[in-house]
Design a protein around this motif. Structure first.
Motif, mmCIF file in Angstrom:
data_model
loop_
_atom_site.group_PDB
_atom_site.id
_atom_site.type_symbol
_atom_site.label_atom_id
_atom_site.label_comp_id
_atom_site.label_asym_id
_atom_site.label_seq_id
_atom_site.Cartn_x
_atom_site.Cartn_y
_atom_site.Cartn_z
ATOM 1 N N ASN A 74 89.261 166.906 53.732
ATOM 2 C CA ASN A 74 89.416 168.255 53.209
ATOM 3 C C ASN A 74 90.033 169.149 54.281
ATOM 4 N N PRO A 75 91.232 169.664 54.052
ATOM 5 C CA PRO A 75 92.047 169.522 52.851
ATOM 6 C C PRO A 75 92.735 168.154 52.820
ATOM 7 N N ILE A 76 93.136 167.772 51.632
ATOM 8 C CA ILE A 76 93.801 166.479 51.444
ATOM 9 C C ILE A 76 95.258 166.542 51.900
ATOM 10 N N ILE A 77 95.867 167.743 51.829
ATOM 11 C CA ILE A 77 97.254 167.949 52.250
ATOM 12 C C ILE A 77 97.297 169.117 53.217
ATOM 13 N N VAL A 78 97.973 168.920 54.341
ATOM 14 C CA VAL A 78 98.134 169.965 55.348
ATOM 15 C C VAL A 78 99.626 170.200 55.555
ATOM 16 N N PHE A 79 100.007 171.466 55.617
ATOM 17 C CA PHE A 79 101.376 171.841 55.962
ATOM 18 C C PHE A 79 101.358 172.351 57.393
ATOM 19 N N ALA A 80 102.210 171.792 58.242
ATOM 20 C CA ALA A 80 102.245 172.128 59.662
ATOM 21 C C ALA A 80 103.694 172.274 60.110
ATOM 22 N N GLU A 81 103.861 172.697 61.338
ATOM 23 C CA GLU A 81 105.178 172.810 61.950
ATOM 24 C C GLU A 81 105.261 171.824 63.112
ATOM 25 N N PRO A 82 106.474 171.408 63.497
ATOM 26 C CA PRO A 82 106.592 170.512 64.652
ATOM 27 C C PRO A 82 105.887 171.112 65.868
ATOM 28 N N GLY A 83 105.119 170.286 66.548
ATOM 29 C CA GLY A 83 104.368 170.728 67.718
ATOM 30 C C GLY A 83 102.947 171.155 67.406
ATOM 31 N N ASP A 84 102.605 171.264 66.121
ATOM 32 C CA ASP A 84 101.235 171.608 65.749
ATOM 33 C C ASP A 84 100.321 170.400 65.967
ATOM 34 N N THR A 85 99.046 170.696 66.168
ATOM 35 C CA THR A 85 98.038 169.662 66.365
ATOM 36 C C THR A 85 97.184 169.554 65.114
ATOM 37 N N ILE A 86 96.905 168.333 64.728
ATOM 38 C CA ILE A 86 96.017 168.054 63.601
ATOM 39 C C ILE A 86 94.739 167.477 64.194
ATOM 40 N N THR A 87 93.593 168.049 63.804
ATOM 41 C CA THR A 87 92.306 167.589 64.316
ATOM 42 C C THR A 87 91.400 167.223 63.150
ATOM 43 N N TRP A 88 90.880 166.011 63.193
ATOM 44 C CA TRP A 88 89.921 165.547 62.212
ATOM 45 C C TRP A 88 88.527 165.712 62.806
ATOM 46 N N ILE A 89 87.627 166.325 62.041
ATOM 47 C CA ILE A 89 86.255 166.526 62.510
ATOM 48 C C ILE A 89 85.269 165.976 61.486
ATOM 49 N N ASN A 90 83.999 165.891 61.924
ATOM 50 C CA ASN A 90 82.919 165.385 61.077
ATOM 51 C C ASN A 90 83.231 163.961 60.618
ATOM 52 N N MET A 91 83.489 163.095 61.589
ATOM 53 C CA MET A 91 83.944 161.727 61.307
ATOM 54 C C MET A 91 82.867 160.676 61.644
ATOM 55 N N PRO A 92 81.622 160.859 61.243
ATOM 56 C CA PRO A 92 80.567 159.947 61.692
ATOM 57 C C PRO A 92 80.771 158.482 61.305
ATOM 58 N N ALA A 93 81.353 158.214 60.154
ATOM 59 C CA ALA A 93 81.554 156.827 59.713
ATOM 60 C C ALA A 93 82.994 156.612 59.264
ATOM 61 N N HIS A 94 83.906 157.373 59.848
ATOM 62 C CA HIS A 94 85.294 157.346 59.407
ATOM 63 C C HIS A 94 86.249 157.184 60.573
ATOM 64 N N ASN A 95 87.501 156.900 60.230
ATOM 65 C CA ASN A 95 88.597 156.957 61.183
ATOM 66 C C ASN A 95 89.798 157.543 60.463
ATOM 67 N N THR A 96 90.866 157.766 61.188
ATOM 68 C CA THR A 96 92.119 158.196 60.601
ATOM 69 C C THR A 96 93.212 157.311 61.182
ATOM 70 N N LYS A 97 94.068 156.827 60.296
ATOM 71 C CA LYS A 97 95.122 155.903 60.712
ATOM 72 C C LYS A 97 96.384 156.226 59.926
ATOM 73 N N SER A 98 97.486 156.427 60.655
ATOM 74 C CA SER A 98 98.762 156.603 59.964
ATOM 75 C C SER A 98 99.101 155.284 59.279
ATOM 76 N N ILE A 99 99.804 155.378 58.161
ATOM 77 C CA ILE A 99 100.122 154.182 57.387
ATOM 78 C C ILE A 99 101.517 153.697 57.765
ATOM 79 N N ASN A 100 101.596 152.462 58.220
ATOM 80 C CA ASN A 100 102.871 151.874 58.643
ATOM 81 C C ASN A 100 103.939 152.059 57.569
ATOM 82 N N GLY A 101 105.093 152.586 57.980
ATOM 83 C CA GLY A 101 106.214 152.766 57.074
ATOM 84 C C GLY A 101 106.133 154.016 56.219
ATOM 85 N N LEU A 102 105.008 154.746 56.310
ATOM 86 C CA LEU A 102 104.829 155.934 55.478
ATOM 87 C C LEU A 102 104.658 157.198 56.325
ATOM 88 N N ILE A 103 105.341 157.180 57.468
ATOM 89 C CA ILE A 103 105.451 158.358 58.331
ATOM 90 C C ILE A 103 106.931 158.466 58.721
#
Length: 146
Positions: free
Chosen positions: A38-67
């Motif tokens: 939450n949110p599921i979609i973020v709009f950012a600008e180049p150089g912005d930082t994305i931070t994931w919080i409240n990740m007790p049993a989760h991770n975040t991984k970019s999807i190969n070929g979909l970046i």
């Protein structure tokens, strides 16, 4: 002889013009709630930082070929908050590995969605959760006029 007031005014004007051209990078927070980002979609600008919080049993991984092609992929450690600074313009699709089957995926649009057409071709061969996030991302882009 230079008038001190005029000199100070000139320096102030030069500094104001210089700093007004500099954009200040922002930090965008994505929170894991249950098995959703939450949110599921973020709009950012180049150089912005994305931070994931409240990740007790989760991770975040970019999807190969979909970046964006020149972008650096990422994968966080399970159970740890994580930050990444994104420089390349385009759409980044990401997932939580253990909870993708529950639909835990998201998207980040950095600047212009330059890789939209490329993702359109690839996303049909992915998990249904990724397809859903991509569909919502396209709708959000259309709404914002990007």
């Amino acid at each position: 002889m230079v008038n001190i007031k005029s000199a100070l005014l000139s320096v102030t004007l030069i500094l104001a013009l210089t700093f007004s051209a500099i954009t200040i990078a922002q930090t965008h927070i994505i929170k894991s709630i249950g098995t959703a980002f939450n949110p599921i979609i973020v709009f950012a600008e180049p150089g912005d930082t994305i931070t994931w919080i409240n990740m007790p049993a989760h991770n975040t991984k970019s999807i190969n070929g979909l970046i964006p092609q020149a972008a650096k992929p990422w994968q966080s450690q399970m159970g740890q908050d994580f930050s990444v600074t994104l420089e390349e313009e385009g759409i980044y699709l990401y997932e939580c590995n253990p909870h993708l089957s529950f639909g835990m995926a998201g998207a980040i649009v950095v600047g212009e969605p330059k890789n939209l057409a490329e993702l359109e071709k690839k996303v049909n061969y992915t998990h249904g959760a990724i397809q859903r996030v991509f569909r919502k991302t396209k709708e959000a882009i259309a709404t914002t006029g990007q």
